[in-house]
Scaffold this motif. Structure first.
Motif, PDB file in Angstrom:
ATOM      1  N   ILE A   1      -7.795   2.683  -4.049  1.00 12.49           N
ATOM      2  CA  ILE A   1      -6.452   2.114  -3.903  1.00 12.49           C
ATOM      3  C   ILE A   1      -6.488   1.189  -2.696  1.00 12.49           C
ATOM      4  O   ILE A   1      -6.921   1.592  -1.613  1.00 12.49           O
ATOM      5  CB  ILE A   1      -5.397   3.214  -3.689  1.00 12.49           C
ATOM      6  CG1 ILE A   1      -5.390   4.183  -4.871  1.00 12.49           C
ATOM      7  CG2 ILE A   1      -4.015   2.593  -3.503  1.00 12.49           C
ATOM      8  CD1 ILE A   1      -4.533   5.423  -4.637  1.00 12.49           C
TER       9      ILE A   1
ATOM     10  N   GLY B   1      -4.304  -1.685  -0.253  1.00  5.89           N
ATOM     11  CA  GLY B   1      -2.938  -2.057   0.101  1.00  5.89           C
ATOM     12  C   GLY B   1      -2.838  -2.667   1.474  1.00  5.89           C
ATOM     13  O   GLY B   1      -3.835  -2.831   2.194  1.00  5.89           O
TER      14      GLY B   1
ATOM     15  N   ALA C   1       4.227   7.035  -0.476  1.00  6.95           N
ATOM     16  CA  ALA C   1       4.273   6.058  -1.565  1.00  6.95           C
ATOM     17  C   ALA C   1       3.575   6.630  -2.786  1.00  6.95           C
ATOM     18  O   ALA C   1       2.443   7.114  -2.691  1.00  6.95           O
ATOM     19  CB  ALA C   1       3.619   4.744  -1.146  1.00  6.95           C
TER      20      ALA C   1
ATOM     21  N   VAL D   1       1.777   5.920  -6.206  1.00  7.77           N
ATOM     22  CA  VAL D   1       1.044   4.818  -6.827  1.00  7.77           C
ATOM     23  C   VAL D   1       1.218   4.918  -8.337  1.00  7.77           C
ATOM     24  O   VAL D   1       0.670   5.817  -8.970  1.00  7.77           O
ATOM     25  CB  VAL D   1      -0.453   4.863  -6.463  1.00  7.77           C
ATOM     26  CG1 VAL D   1      -1.186   3.689  -7.102  1.00  7.77           C
ATOM     27  CG2 VAL D   1      -0.629   4.857  -4.949  1.00  7.77           C
TER      28      VAL D   1
ATOM     29  N   GLN E   1      -1.003  -2.504  -3.124  1.00  7.49           N
ATOM     30  CA  GLN E   1       0.157  -1.715  -2.721  1.00  7.49           C
ATOM     31  C   GLN E   1       0.674  -2.222  -1.373  1.00  7.49           C
ATOM     32  O   GLN E   1      -0.073  -2.281  -0.401  1.00  7.49           O
ATOM     33  CB  GLN E   1      -0.225  -0.235  -2.595  1.00  7.49           C
ATOM     34  CG  GLN E   1      -0.969   0.328  -3.797  1.00  7.49           C
ATOM     35  CD  GLN E   1      -0.153   0.260  -5.081  1.00  7.49           C
ATOM     36  OE1 GLN E   1       1.008   0.628  -5.098  1.00  7.49           O
ATOM     37  NE2 GLN E   1      -0.767  -0.213  -6.155  1.00  7.49           N
TER      38      GLN E   1
ATOM     39  N   THR F   1       9.742   2.241  -0.126  1.00  8.18           N
ATOM     40  CA  THR F   1       9.007   3.113  -1.026  1.00  8.18           C
ATOM     41  C   THR F   1      10.005   4.013  -1.756  1.00  8.18           C
ATOM     42  O   THR F   1      11.162   4.132  -1.356  1.00  8.18           O
ATOM     43  CB  THR F   1       8.012   3.991  -0.251  1.00  8.18           C
ATOM     44  OG1 THR F   1       8.734   4.811   0.672  1.00  8.18           O
ATOM     45  CG2 THR F   1       6.997   3.149   0.496  1.00  8.18           C
TER      46      THR F   1
END
Length: 232
Positions: free
Chosen positions: A30, A32, A87, A89, A95, A117
């Motif tokens: 992930i 961001g 947050a 996902v 992100q 968020t």
């Protein structure tokens, strides 16, 4: 022919590199960026933790982070001087997370709301509900009575206006998780520009999404696509 194959292979790699959720040697990642909400300044040294895997990392000098994970994971963001935020996902892409300074009152508008968020959005909704209450329990008599100062107070009115904006954003997010670009593209061919227009014009109601079956959603997308094309 060989050059053409190499060209398409390069394009494919470029597309993969732009996704917030990507493949690595150790599995999915992930990616961001963490900002401060009011200034949009990127924040360094923010601790990012995946609650499913317990893996942690920190943002670099530009606020970027990469952590192992996948869709449906929950991340927490911790930085001294800022409120801890979480947050969820639920879609691909970079992100973007916006942290709020401790004990800082934020100005609510559509731009700010879109940056919150899900967890912070839920918090602000409960806060607006509390500030917008117009009844109070009487200590002398049973039941409820109207408090005129709270009913017509400036803060109460602003809270109720904020609540409408916050609830609309929360409803739209719930709808968009099922009415996502990925789900729509699996059924109908739309360019990026068309996709934005299509989702805005034909976003279904929350009531429909909460009760519809996958077949209902599929039929809705196909029917909406026919209407969308007929107007072009």
């Amino acid at each position: 022919m060989r050059k053409q194959i190499q060209h398409y292979a390069l394009l494919f790699l470029l597309l993969l590199s732009g996704l917030g959720i990507s493949r690595s040697a150790n599995g999915q990642e992930i990616k961001g960026i963490v900002h401060e909400l009011e200034s949009s300044q990127r924040l360094r040294d923010v601790t990012v933790k995946n609650l499913r895997t317990n893996e942690t990392t920190q943002t670099d000098t530009e606020g970027n982070f990469t952590v192992g994970g996948q869709i449906n994971d929950l991340l927490t963001f911790t930085q001294p001087g800022y409120e801890i935020d979480t947050a969820f996902v639920y879609q691909e892409g970079i992100q973007r997370v916006y942290l709020i300074r401790d004990s800082k009152t934020i100005t609510i508008d559509e731009v700010v709301i879109s940056r919150l968020t899900d967890s912070r959005l839920a918090y602000e909704i409960e806060k607006a509900k509390t500030e917008g209450q117009v009844t109070e329990a009487s200590q002398n008599r049973g039941g409820l009575r109207i408090s005129l100062s709270r009913l017509f107070g400036r803060q109460s009115k602003m809270a109720r206006n904020n609540l409408d904006l916050l609830l609309e954003e929360q409803h739209n997010r719930k709808v968009d998780r099922l009415f996502s670009a990925q789900a729509i593209r699996a059924l109908v061919p739309l360019t990026d520009t068309e996709m934005a227009l299509f989702r805005e014009q034909f976003r279904p109601s929350l009531e429909f999404i909460e009760t519809a079956s996958p077949e209902d959603v599929r039929a809705y997308v196909l029917d909406s696509y026919s209407k969308f094309k007929s107007t072009k």
